[in-house]
Write an enzyme that holds these catalytic residues in place. Structure first.
Site, mmCIF file in Angstrom:
data_model
loop_
_atom_site.group_PDB
_atom_site.id
_atom_site.type_symbol
_atom_site.label_atom_id
_atom_site.label_comp_id
_atom_site.label_asym_id
_atom_site.label_seq_id
_atom_site.Cartn_x
_atom_site.Cartn_y
_atom_site.Cartn_z
ATOM 1 N N HIS A 17 1.121 15.362 -85.861
ATOM 2 C CA HIS A 17 1.093 16.455 -85.083
ATOM 3 C C HIS A 17 2.422 17.175 -84.896
ATOM 4 O O HIS A 17 2.667 18.455 -85.093
ATOM 5 C CB HIS A 17 0.628 16.437 -83.497
ATOM 6 N N LYS A 41 -15.194 14.800 -76.356
ATOM 7 C CA LYS A 41 -14.905 13.502 -76.674
ATOM 8 C C LYS A 41 -14.342 13.022 -75.000
ATOM 9 O O LYS A 41 -13.425 13.577 -74.495
ATOM 10 C CB LYS A 41 -13.720 13.233 -77.442
ATOM 11 N N ARG A 90 -5.450 17.303 -93.183
ATOM 12 C CA ARG A 90 -5.251 15.878 -93.938
ATOM 13 C C ARG A 90 -5.912 15.446 -95.201
ATOM 14 O O ARG A 90 -5.167 15.597 -96.181
ATOM 15 C CB ARG A 90 -5.629 14.828 -92.745
ATOM 16 N N SER A 128 -4.907 10.448 -83.939
ATOM 17 C CA SER A 128 -4.731 10.002 -82.629
ATOM 18 C C SER A 128 -5.734 8.616 -82.388
ATOM 19 O O SER A 128 -5.488 7.558 -81.701
ATOM 20 C CB SER A 128 -5.215 10.795 -81.472
HETATM 21 P P1 ADP Z 1 -8.995 18.090 -82.589
HETATM 22 O O1 ADP Z 1 -9.668 17.179 -81.659
HETATM 23 O O2 ADP Z 1 -8.837 19.598 -82.402
HETATM 24 O O3 ADP Z 1 -9.157 17.661 -84.257
HETATM 25 P P2 ADP Z 1 -6.297 16.482 -82.844
HETATM 26 O O4 ADP Z 1 -5.325 16.409 -81.593
HETATM 27 O O5 ADP Z 1 -7.033 15.564 -83.581
HETATM 28 O O6 ADP Z 1 -7.292 17.574 -82.415
HETATM 29 O O7 ADP Z 1 -5.567 17.584 -84.079
HETATM 30 C C1 ADP Z 1 -5.266 18.750 -83.923
HETATM 31 C C2 ADP Z 1 -4.707 19.470 -85.100
HETATM 32 O O8 ADP Z 1 -3.857 18.613 -85.726
HETATM 33 C C3 ADP Z 1 -6.073 19.608 -86.147
HETATM 34 O O9 ADP Z 1 -5.741 20.628 -86.920
HETATM 35 C C4 ADP Z 1 -5.707 18.368 -87.137
HETATM 36 O O10 ADP Z 1 -6.240 18.607 -88.244
HETATM 37 C C5 ADP Z 1 -4.298 18.361 -87.053
HETATM 38 N N1 ADP Z 1 -3.663 16.981 -87.440
HETATM 39 C C6 ADP Z 1 -3.959 15.635 -86.545
HETATM 40 N N2 ADP Z 1 -3.231 14.721 -87.256
HETATM 41 C C7 ADP Z 1 -2.667 15.333 -88.242
HETATM 42 C C8 ADP Z 1 -1.880 14.531 -89.016
HETATM 43 N N3 ADP Z 1 -1.595 13.337 -89.567
HETATM 44 N N4 ADP Z 1 -1.295 15.281 -90.368
HETATM 45 C C9 ADP Z 1 -1.494 16.789 -89.951
HETATM 46 N N5 ADP Z 1 -2.352 17.403 -89.186
HETATM 47 C C10 ADP Z 1 -3.046 16.706 -88.404
#
Ligand code: ADP
Length: 162
Positions: A17, A41, A90, A128
């Protein structure tokens, strides 16, 4: 002034992130990190805690602000005058869901466009949920999240070894 929103659950924020945040700040004048409050979630951290963790790890980045939000992302974007939604991609597995989300949001609000940043190879596998899983067993999360939040994550699992 171009305002962008980077929305997500950030439960908790990871180095993946943070990489997207740092790169996105160069594309817009101001970046709002939007922390989704009522995700379907069940989250490990409350929205307020997730905002606080983000504040801790982005300390020093000039053109960002962090806010929890509820409801439709396009409404939040409209309220804040944002024209760009930033999302990270990703793997190909992210693509279908992200495409649907971006197209729906554009239908709901044609003034907002979604921009995708591809993950850095170093963080392509990182999520996460992986961090939560490893931390819950007391595994080493040091290479996945910023140092300043490691002990706070372990504390959620009553682990105080660090
Ligand atoms: P959501 O529940 O909306 O998917 P996340 O907190 O999991 O929220 O992710 C927020 C954003 O960050 C999403 O666009 C996700 O694809 C991106 N993201 C999460 N992990 C990574 C990573 N390791 N590299 C690039 N982008 C990421």
């Amino acid at each position: 002034m171009r305002i962008g929103i980077y929305p997500g659950s950030f439960d908790p924020v990871t180095l993946g992130h943070l990489d997207i945040i740092t790169r996105a700040t160069k594309l817009v004048d101001h970046l709002i990190i939007g922390v989704l409050k009522n995700s379907s979630k069940k989250s490990l951290f409350t929205a307020d805690e997730r905002v606080e963790l983000l504040e801790r790890v982005t300390n020093g980045l000039p053109n960002i602000s962090i806010e929890a939000y509820d409801g439709l992302l396009v409404d939040f974007a409209k309220d804040r005058g944002a024209s760009v939604i930033v999302r990270g991609l990703r793997a190909v597995t992210d693509f279908e869901y992200e495409l649907q989300l971006a197209q729906t949001n554009h239908k709901l609000n044609p003034y907002v466009d979604t921009v995708f940043l591809t993950t850095s190879v170093d963080y392509a596998y990182l999520s996460s949920s992986i961090v939560r899983e490893i931390a819950s067993y007391g595994g080493n999360i040091g290479q996945f999240v910023p140092a300043s939040i490691i002990s706070t994550i372990y504390a959620k699992y009553n682990i105080y070894k660090f």
